[in-house]
Design a protein around this motif. Sequence first.
Motif, PDB file in Angstrom:
ATOM      1  N   GLY A  89      26.603  10.745 -68.940  1.00  0.00           N
ATOM      2  CA  GLY A  89      26.467  12.114 -68.896  1.00  0.00           C
ATOM      3  C   GLY A  89      26.337  12.920 -67.633  1.00  0.00           C
ATOM      4  N   HIS A  90      26.928  14.294 -67.571  1.00  0.00           N
ATOM      5  CA  HIS A  90      26.547  15.131 -66.615  1.00  0.00           C
ATOM      6  C   HIS A  90      27.093  14.575 -65.109  1.00  0.00           C
ATOM      7  N   ALA A  91      26.755  15.272 -64.130  1.00  0.00           N
ATOM      8  CA  ALA A  91      27.137  14.818 -62.657  1.00  0.00           C
ATOM      9  C   ALA A  91      26.175  15.148 -61.788  1.00  0.00           C
ATOM     10  N   PRO A  96      30.373  24.860 -60.986  1.00  0.00           N
ATOM     11  CA  PRO A  96      30.181  26.338 -61.188  1.00  0.00           C
ATOM     12  C   PRO A  96      30.080  26.752 -62.650  1.00  0.00           C
ATOM     13  N   ALA A  97      28.924  27.749 -62.940  1.00  0.00           N
ATOM     14  CA  ALA A  97      28.835  27.946 -64.292  1.00  0.00           C
ATOM     15  C   ALA A  97      29.877  28.627 -65.174  1.00  0.00           C
ATOM     16  N   ASP A  98      30.853  29.372 -64.325  1.00  0.00           N
ATOM     17  CA  ASP A  98      31.918  29.657 -65.021  1.00  0.00           C
ATOM     18  C   ASP A  98      33.250  28.875 -65.419  1.00  0.00           C
ATOM     19  N   LEU A  99      32.916  27.849 -64.989  1.00  0.00           N
ATOM     20  CA  LEU A  99      34.048  26.984 -65.295  1.00  0.00           C
ATOM     21  C   LEU A  99      33.922  26.249 -66.748  1.00  0.00           C
ATOM     22  N   THR A 100      35.140  26.489 -67.238  1.00  0.00           N
ATOM     23  CA  THR A 100      35.122  26.082 -68.547  1.00  0.00           C
ATOM     24  C   THR A 100      36.004  24.966 -69.031  1.00  0.00           C
ATOM     25  N   ALA A 101      35.606  24.218 -70.358  1.00  0.00           N
ATOM     26  CA  ALA A 101      36.320  23.396 -70.906  1.00  0.00           C
ATOM     27  C   ALA A 101      36.892  23.604 -72.284  1.00  0.00           C
ATOM     28  N   ILE A 102      37.796  22.933 -72.728  1.00  0.00           N
ATOM     29  CA  ILE A 102      38.035  23.371 -74.200  1.00  0.00           C
ATOM     30  C   ILE A 102      36.915  22.541 -75.113  1.00  0.00           C
ATOM     31  N   ASP A 103      36.648  23.187 -76.483  1.00  0.00           N
ATOM     32  CA  ASP A 103      35.665  22.341 -77.213  1.00  0.00           C
ATOM     33  C   ASP A 103      36.240  21.498 -78.397  1.00  0.00           C
ATOM     34  N   ASN A 112      30.858  21.240 -67.758  1.00  0.00           N
ATOM     35  CA  ASN A 112      29.786  20.220 -67.825  1.00  0.00           C
ATOM     36  C   ASN A 112      28.451  20.849 -67.511  1.00  0.00           C
ATOM     37  N   THR A 113      27.398  20.753 -68.538  1.00  0.00           N
ATOM     38  CA  THR A 113      26.131  21.184 -68.249  1.00  0.00           C
ATOM     39  C   THR A 113      25.415  20.432 -67.143  1.00  0.00           C
ATOM     40  N   SER A 114      24.247  21.237 -66.657  1.00  0.00           N
ATOM     41  CA  SER A 114      23.567  20.320 -65.486  1.00  0.00           C
ATOM     42  C   SER A 114      22.636  19.236 -66.071  1.00  0.00           C
ATOM     43  N   GLY A 115      22.547  19.310 -67.462  1.00  0.00           N
ATOM     44  CA  GLY A 115      21.913  18.306 -68.209  1.00  0.00           C
ATOM     45  C   GLY A 115      20.107  18.683 -67.962  1.00  0.00           C
ATOM     46  N   THR A 116      19.474  17.887 -68.752  1.00  0.00           N
ATOM     47  CA  THR A 116      17.893  18.296 -68.873  1.00  0.00           C
ATOM     48  C   THR A 116      17.537  17.453 -67.810  1.00  0.00           C
ATOM     49  N   ALA A 117      15.835  17.434 -67.624  1.00  0.00           N
ATOM     50  CA  ALA A 117      15.002  16.811 -66.815  1.00  0.00           C
ATOM     51  C   ALA A 117      13.741  16.599 -67.079  1.00  0.00           C
ATOM     52  N   SER A 118      12.918  15.675 -66.457  1.00  0.00           N
ATOM     53  CA  SER A 118      11.724  15.440 -67.059  1.00  0.00           C
ATOM     54  C   SER A 118      11.032  16.776 -66.259  1.00  0.00           C
ATOM     55  N   THR A 149      33.404   7.411 -65.935  1.00  0.00           N
ATOM     56  CA  THR A 149      34.008   8.766 -66.022  1.00  0.00           C
ATOM     57  C   THR A 149      33.370   9.363 -64.623  1.00  0.00           C
ATOM     58  N   ARG A 150      32.615   8.789 -63.999  1.00  0.00           N
ATOM     59  CA  ARG A 150      32.379   9.601 -62.474  1.00  0.00           C
ATOM     60  C   ARG A 150      32.179   8.162 -61.585  1.00  0.00           C
ATOM     61  N   ALA A 151      31.955   8.489 -60.349  1.00  0.00           N
ATOM     62  CA  ALA A 151      31.851   7.643 -59.297  1.00  0.00           C
ATOM     63  C   ALA A 151      30.713   7.326 -58.785  1.00  0.00           C
ATOM     64  N   ASP A 152      29.878   8.441 -58.751  1.00  0.00           N
ATOM     65  CA  ASP A 152      28.323   8.380 -58.188  1.00  0.00           C
ATOM     66  C   ASP A 152      27.462   9.226 -58.882  1.00  0.00           C
ATOM     67  N   ASP A 153      26.351   9.270 -58.199  1.00  0.00           N
ATOM     68  CA  ASP A 153      25.607  10.473 -58.760  1.00  0.00           C
ATOM     69  C   ASP A 153      25.218  11.437 -57.805  1.00  0.00           C
ATOM     70  N   VAL A 154      26.208  11.850 -56.915  1.00  0.00           N
ATOM     71  CA  VAL A 154      26.062  13.030 -55.795  1.00  0.00           C
ATOM     72  C   VAL A 154      26.963  14.044 -56.101  1.00  0.00           C
ATOM     73  N   ASN A 155      28.118  13.614 -56.420  1.00  0.00           N
ATOM     74  CA  ASN A 155      29.266  14.681 -56.234  1.00  0.00           C
ATOM     75  C   ASN A 155      29.566  15.543 -57.416  1.00  0.00           C
ATOM     76  N   ARG A 156      30.401  16.594 -57.515  1.00  0.00           N
ATOM     77  CA  ARG A 156      30.974  16.735 -58.964  1.00  0.00           C
ATOM     78  C   ARG A 156      31.864  15.849 -59.636  1.00  0.00           C
ATOM     79  N   ALA A 157      31.914  16.034 -60.775  1.00  0.00           N
ATOM     80  CA  ALA A 157      32.903  15.074 -61.581  1.00  0.00           C
ATOM     81  C   ALA A 157      33.648  15.655 -62.554  1.00  0.00           C
ATOM     82  N   ASP A 158      34.578  15.135 -63.521  1.00  0.00           N
ATOM     83  CA  ASP A 158      35.558  15.847 -64.298  1.00  0.00           C
ATOM     84  C   ASP A 158      34.604  16.538 -65.336  1.00  0.00           C
ATOM     85  N   CYS A 159      35.213  17.604 -65.906  1.00  0.00           N
ATOM     86  CA  CYS A 159      34.653  18.362 -66.897  1.00  0.00           C
ATOM     87  C   CYS A 159      34.965  17.342 -68.190  1.00  0.00           C
TER      88      CYS A 159
END
Length: 289
Positions: A89-91, A96-103, A112-118, A149-159
């Motif tokens: 999950g996430h990336a 960008p916050a204004d980039l949207t996906a269909i629901d 894609n949200t940034s996700g949570t954190a400790s 669904t993503r290649a690493d834990d550094v870059n952007r990834a698909d919506c």
Amino acid sequence: MHRRRILMTLTAALTATALASCTIGDAEDTASTASPVTGVQTGAASPTDTLPDPTTAQLKDSEDRSGTADTTTGDLTALAGRTIYIDPGHAGTAPPADLTAIDGRGGTKACNTSGTASDAGWPEHTFTWEISQQLKTILEEAGATVLLTRADDVNRADCIDERAYKENASAADAVVSLHADGSGTGNTGFHISAIADPLPDNLPTESADLATSVRDAMVAAGLPTSNYLGTDGLYPRSDLTGLNLSSKPKILIEFGNMRDLSDLAQLESADGRKVRAQAVAQGLADFLS
Ligand SMILES: [Zn+2]
């Protein structure tokens, strides 16, 4: 004790929208509309009728294994030759916050949200990446082909919508989306979501079977189910893009609450993640066998 836990769960479910800062997957921005879908949970397929108390199951499992908690002895042969799509999950870099996906239900949500954190800032996207790599290793050792669904834990990834489209277009026999929650202290344990209020392209029966198989394997591995969402570790949802758009057997796993220190200790630990990855692999094998 069991009855009390169910009551607590129901109470928690009613107030879940107030608790959830959660990044329950891709639904962070729609937490206020998240529904526990109690009709599905209390329907004929309710696991409360058949699932033994997790404590009992854990004890029985330990007895069966002569006291060992080793989950590597399970039969993973059904994974050989199969294809599993893993969605960490996430990336690493949030879009960008204004980039949207269909629901999938006629609206849109964040790409894609940034996700949570400790509380200390350890991000969910890193947890999901780390456990995805452990799960990938286990599945490949069992002879499965693994797609991510993503290649690493550094870059952007698909919506989130694009991830679902790629999963659907693949040869995957099952899809697992990996997440961790961000909820209140004292809210602990894992829960698994399959599609609720299914759409025509969904595979609701297969997805529910997959959820049950993985839940059972996680309980057998001694992992506690959520004490604040769902019923006995199952929490069907209709508000997750990744499930709404799926034409595969697919589940979304929230492995624990990163804001609870006891859960966080397990999620931060390589051994804690490995136990969970092994259980997911076992659940996948059981589903495919
Ligand atoms: Zn998440």
